[in-house]
Write an enzyme that holds these catalytic residues in place. Sequence first.
Site, short mmCIF file in Angstrom:
data_model
loop_
_atom_site.label_atom_id
_atom_site.label_comp_id
_atom_site.label_asym_id
_atom_site.label_seq_id
_atom_site.Cartn_x
_atom_site.Cartn_y
_atom_site.Cartn_z
N CYS A 184 -6.71 0.00 -9.73
CA CYS A 184 -5.47 -0.31 -10.44
C CYS A 184 -4.88 -1.64 -9.96
CB CYS A 184 -4.44 0.81 -10.25
SG CYS A 184 -2.86 0.51 -11.07
N CYS A 191 -1.08 -1.63 -9.62
CA CYS A 191 -0.61 -0.94 -8.42
C CYS A 191 -0.81 -1.77 -7.16
CB CYS A 191 -1.35 0.39 -8.26
SG CYS A 191 -1.36 1.46 -9.71
N ASP A 192 -1.96 -2.42 -7.04
CA ASP A 192 -2.35 -3.00 -5.76
C ASP A 192 -2.49 -4.52 -5.73
OD1 ASP A 192 -2.49 -0.40 -4.73
OD2 ASP A 192 -4.58 -0.17 -5.37
#
Length: 315
Positions: free
Chosen positions: A132, A135-136
């Site tokens: 992701c 997300c990261d």
Amino acid sequence: MEKVIVLGTGPAGLTAAIYLARANMKPVVIEGDEPGGQLTLTTEVENFPGFETGIMGPELINNMRKQAERFGAEFKRGWVTEADFSSKPFKLKVEGLGEVLTEALIISTGASAKMLNIPGEKELLGQGVSTCATCDGFFFRQKKVVVIGGGDSAMEEATFLTKFADEVEIVHRRHELRASKIMQERAKQNNKIKWNLNKTPIEVLGDGKKVTGLKVKDNDTGEEHIIETDGIFVAIGHKPNTGFLNGQLETDEVGYIIVKPGSTKTNVPGVFACGDVQDNQYRQAITAAGTGCMAALDAERYLEGHATQDWSQTL
């Protein structure tokens, strides 16, 4: 017989459980082999509102679970192997629990990222291997990262990562990309994106604490070489966890559950879907939690048999 069962313990299922428990619906939450879903594989979560300095994924899930339990949600461990929506109450066959009956059902079983299943990938998940970018990506500022995949998702992930990383290298096992032309062109016009096509990833390398490289094989020559990188984003698609439904609910061609617009209602009255199992676009913890709230309110309305309700009484 249960009044309402929630399948899954990711952000969607746990939010649904919190709302249902606070409304005195006494929800039973069935968690499978991977309690907490994909958030438990995430390290620091910095985009969930309310945590100024971020929070670890497993800690966020644990807090949600405790909150649901505080209001009376009951958790049971089991794996649903079969569902029967042909009559009411609905019947679930749950490995470890036997047959379970329920008046209403909320499905929040999520979607699993497809993985490469190569050495080092699982061991370094959350330590440089991610599924992701949203997300990261923030954690790879001024770093070099690799995106594996050739579809629209891979192009989108790579383009997003250029906001943070100094260099993004796309690795794909074919000469041709599967992505739409517009997504390909957008990626090709980005000077931060490099290309490494017709290469098959064969091993993720690390120093025991973080990713250091990706070993690939040239599909024409068979030669192997190592791409040095700080992070690897696997972007080869997701698979919704809907196999146990056996076609009883309306889904798209991939298997994501189709819900009625503006709701979490499926084509079977009394069965609701929330989170990534019905979302092939956003796949974020906060959007999953939002639909979990919606599913709880939809289920409560269904169980009480009212066309309208003052939801402020349950907030």
